[in-house]
Design an enzyme around this catalytic site. Sequence first.
Site, mmCIF file in Angstrom:
data_model
loop_
_atom_site.group_PDB
_atom_site.id
_atom_site.type_symbol
_atom_site.label_atom_id
_atom_site.label_comp_id
_atom_site.label_asym_id
_atom_site.label_seq_id
_atom_site.Cartn_x
_atom_site.Cartn_y
_atom_site.Cartn_z
ATOM 1 N N HIS A 126 0.466 -1.249 0.152
ATOM 2 C CA HIS A 126 0.088 0.089 0.137
ATOM 3 C C HIS A 126 1.147 1.125 -0.023
ATOM 4 C CE1 HIS A 126 -4.233 -1.447 1.046
ATOM 5 N NE2 HIS A 126 -3.236 -2.518 0.438
ATOM 6 N N SER B 278 -0.828 -1.110 -5.960
ATOM 7 C CA SER B 278 -0.284 -2.213 -6.758
ATOM 8 C C SER B 278 0.536 -1.638 -8.584
ATOM 9 C CB SER B 278 -1.883 -2.783 -6.872
ATOM 10 O OG SER B 278 -2.833 -3.137 -5.999
ATOM 11 N N LYS C 76 -15.682 -7.708 -6.932
ATOM 12 C CA LYS C 76 -14.037 -8.832 -7.735
ATOM 13 C C LYS C 76 -13.551 -9.778 -7.130
ATOM 14 C CE LYS C 76 -11.033 -8.526 -11.704
ATOM 15 N NZ LYS C 76 -10.958 -8.003 -12.533
ATOM 16 N N ASP C 77 -13.023 -9.686 -6.086
ATOM 17 C CA ASP C 77 -12.293 -11.044 -4.985
ATOM 18 C C ASP C 77 -13.568 -11.304 -4.734
ATOM 19 O OD1 ASP C 77 -10.188 -9.289 -5.567
ATOM 20 O OD2 ASP C 77 -9.318 -8.409 -4.123
ATOM 21 N N GLU D 290 5.146 -34.132 -0.644
ATOM 22 C CA GLU D 290 4.394 -33.516 -1.661
ATOM 23 C C GLU D 290 4.831 -32.511 -2.599
ATOM 24 O OE1 GLU D 290 1.262 -33.067 1.006
ATOM 25 O OE2 GLU D 290 1.739 -34.784 0.268
#
Lengths: 175, 255, 412
Positions: free
Chosen positions: C212, C216, C240-241, C284
Site C-alpha cells: 500500500h 499495486s 471482484k475478489d 508433497e
Amino acid sequence: MTTTTPEEENGVKRRDFLYIAAGGLGAVGTAAAIWPFISQMNPSADVLALSTTEVDLDGIETGSEVTVVWQGKPVFVRHRTEEDIERAEDVDLADLPDPEPDSERVINPEWLIMVGICTHLGCVPLKGQGDFGGWFCPCHGSHYDTSGRIRKGPAPANLVIPPYEFLNDSNIKIG
Amino acid sequence: MLKLLTSLSIAALVSLTSLGTAQAAGEAVELKSVAWKHGGIFGTYDRAAAQRGLQVYREVCAGCHGLGLVAFRTLSDLGFSEEEIKALAAESDYLDGPDGDGEMFDRPGKPSDKFPSPFPNEQAARASNGGAYPPDLSLITKARPNGDNYLYSLLTGYVDAPADFNLAEGMNYNAYFPGHQIAMPSPISEDAVEYSDGTPATVDQMAKDVTVFLAWAAEPKLEQRKSIGLRVILFLLILAGVFYAVKRKVWSDLH
Amino acid sequence: MSFEPKNPAVKWVEDRLPITGMLHHALYEYPTPKNLSYWWTFGSLAGVMLVVQIVTGIVLAMHYTPHVDMAFNSVEHIMRDVNYGWLLRYMHANGASMFFIVVYLHIFRGLYYGSYKAPRELLWWLGLVIFLLMMATAFMGYVLPWGQMSFWGATVITNLFGAIPVVGDSIVTWLWGGFAVDNPTLNRFFSLHYLLPFVIVGIVILHIWALHTNGSNNPTGLDLKDKQDSIPFHPYYTVKDLYGLAIFLIFFSAFLFYAPNYLGHPDNYIPANPLVTPAHIVPEWYFLPFYAILRAVPDKLGGVMLMFGAIAVLFALPWLDKSRIRSARFRPIYKQLFWVFVADCILLTYIGGKPAEGAYIIWGRIATIYYFVHILILLPLVGLFEKPKPLPASISEDVLSKKPASEEAANA
C-alpha cells in the site's frame, strides 16, 4: 438528478435485490461453514459410546459406599442402613432449601445413587461428615443429608440423581 | 488475459494429473478394475456386500490381521442392529482392570471396543508368520495406491509362477504384489465361508465383499463427505453466479 | 483523504487509536489501478487460505496428540470420531495444497508483470520470506500425522543439514533432539508448526503495508498518473475478489469432497516405522521442483546448496532483471522466455515425483541448469538487448483503447 424514469427505477430495484441476495447467501454460507468448527468441540463418537456405566451391587456391604466413574464424573453408590433411610424420610420438607421427598430420589430405598459433585461449585463432597450424617463439601461447607439433599451451606440444590435402572436385583446401569 | 489464464491453468492441471499417475504407477502391473458401487460422485457403500465382507474378514482374515482402528459400535453404519453388534463384540475377550483387588481380568467385549488384534505385538505377529508382519487392515485401502482395486486384484491374483521365476522358500507368487513374492498364501478358497444370504461364496465374490468392507473400514465417512460436498458445490455455484452478477453491476458504472 | 467517522463511539476510538481509519484506508479507499485482471485475485485468496489453515489448525490441535505412540491414532480419532473431524482434517491437508497453488500463481503473476521491480523490491522480498516460512510450516505439518512419509520425509530433509561442513552432524542431532527422528523431534515440530503461521501473519501485514506504500502493480506495469487511472478498492475489488473466491472455493471443494487423498501419498496411511523405508520417498507436490534440483547434483553439499540457491536467486531478481519495463506485455522476448521458464518449473515438478534413474536424471539436470540460466543469464541479457513495444501513455488510455474492441476483457 431530480426525476427518475421507470427504467432507472427498475435498475435500482434490480441492483438492490442483487445486493441483498449476495449478502444473504454470503451470510448463510458463512454460518454453515462455521458450524463444523463449533460442533467439533462437542463430545466425539467414542466419548458418547462410553456414556453408560454398569455397576455390580454385590459385595457393597450395608452402610458402605463405592464411587464409580460415569461420563468422567464420580457417582456415589451408597448401600443405606435402616437408620439412614429413616433419617432421610423423617424430615419436614418445609425445612429444606430444595424440598424433595426421599422417595423421589431412589428406586430402591436401600440404594442411593447420585452424582458426587457439589451443586455449589463442583467439588466432590466427603462421606460420613457434616451435621446430617450424609456428606460434607470441604470447599465451601455445604452439608448434605442421608438422601443427598442440601441442608446447610451455600449449595443451591440437592446432589443430582443420574438416570439409572436396575438390570436385575444386583446390577444397575447408569446413563 | 483470458488466454494467459487458461494456458496456465491447463499447464497446472496437466502437471497435477501427471503427478497423480506418477505416484500411483509404482510397479508397472495393471490392476484389475472393478466398478465399485462406492465409487463416483454419488457412490455409497453396498451394505449387503460390506456385511458379507465383515463375515469374510472375521472368518478368514482376522486370524492374522487386526482391525485396530475400527470400533464395533461403528458397524451400525453398515446396517447392523445394536443387539447384533453387542453379540459380535462379546465374542472376544478384553483385558481390563485393575479390579478392587488390583488384579487384571478378562471381560467380554463391548460395542465401544475396537476389533481385537490377533497378536499382542509386532514381534509375536512376525514370529507366528515366518518373519512377515501381517499389517493391520484398518486403513489398507487408503494405504495402497488405487487401494480398492489393488486389494481385489491381490486377493484374486494367486497364479502359478512363470517357469523362470525364482520363488524363495516359503513365499507365494502373486501377479499383483510388488515384486510378486508374497509371504501370505492365498487366503480365500472356494466356499471358505457360508453366506447367510445365500450368495455363492466364490473367490471372486469374497474378494469383492471383503474389499467393500475394508474400504468402509478405511473411509467410514465417505457417504457423509460426498453428500455434504454435493450441497456445498451446488451452493457455491449459485453464490458464484450471484457474486458475478453483483460484480458486473458494480463495475458497469465505471468508465 | 482523511477518514471522518460519523458514529460518536467510532470517533471516540478513532481519536485514541486510529485503527478504523487505517482499515478504511486499506480496504475501502485504497486507490487501486482500474485495470487489474483476475491474476490479482490470488493475493487475497492467499490471505483467505492462511486464515483457513490457521482456523482449521487450531481446531485440529484440540484433538491431536503429539506423541510418537499416539499421533497416528489421534489423527484417525479425528477422522472417525470427532464431529466433522474428517472435514476439518481434509480441509487442512488439502488446504495446504490450495495455499501453495494460490501462492505459486501469485508469484508467477509477479514474474510476468515485473511486480518485483523498483519500487517494490522489499514487497517482493517479504513475499519470498512468506514463501520460505510456508515451506517450513508445511514440512513440519506433514510430519505430525506420523505416517511413513511423515517419518521418512522428516529424516531425509533434516539430514540435508548434515551437508554443512564441520558442524553438520551436530546441527542434525540438535534438530532431532536425539540420534534419530523421534519423539522430541515430533514435539518440537508440533510446537513450531503452531507458531510459524502467526509469524507468517506478521510478515503478511508488512507485505500489505509495503504494497500500500507504493500501490499495486497492474497489467500495463505503468505507474498511477492521475485520478483517472485508479478506483477505490471497495466496492470494485472487494466484489471482484469475492467472485474469485467463490470460484476458487468450488475448485477447493472438488478436491476436499471428492478426491481428498489425491494430493497426498498412500504411504502416509501406514504408521511410521523407523526400521522400514518406503520404496519411493516423495515429498508433497509443492516441494517437487526443489526436490528435483536437490537430486540433480551428485554431491550432497552441492545439491543442498543448489536447492537453497534456487530460492536465494529470487531475492536478487529485482537487480538481475535489467529491463526498466515491468510488464511482459511490452517485452516480446521476455514474454516467450517467461513461458519457457514456466514449462521448465512444471518439468522440474514432474521430475521431482519420478525415481532418480535413467532419463529422469538427465532431464532433471537440464531443467535445473535452465532454471538458473534463465534467472542468472537470460534475464540480465534480455533486459539489455530487447526492444520493447511502445508503451501506452497511461493506464486509462490503455483501458479506453481496448474498450470498443472487447468491453468484457477490459472489465475482467
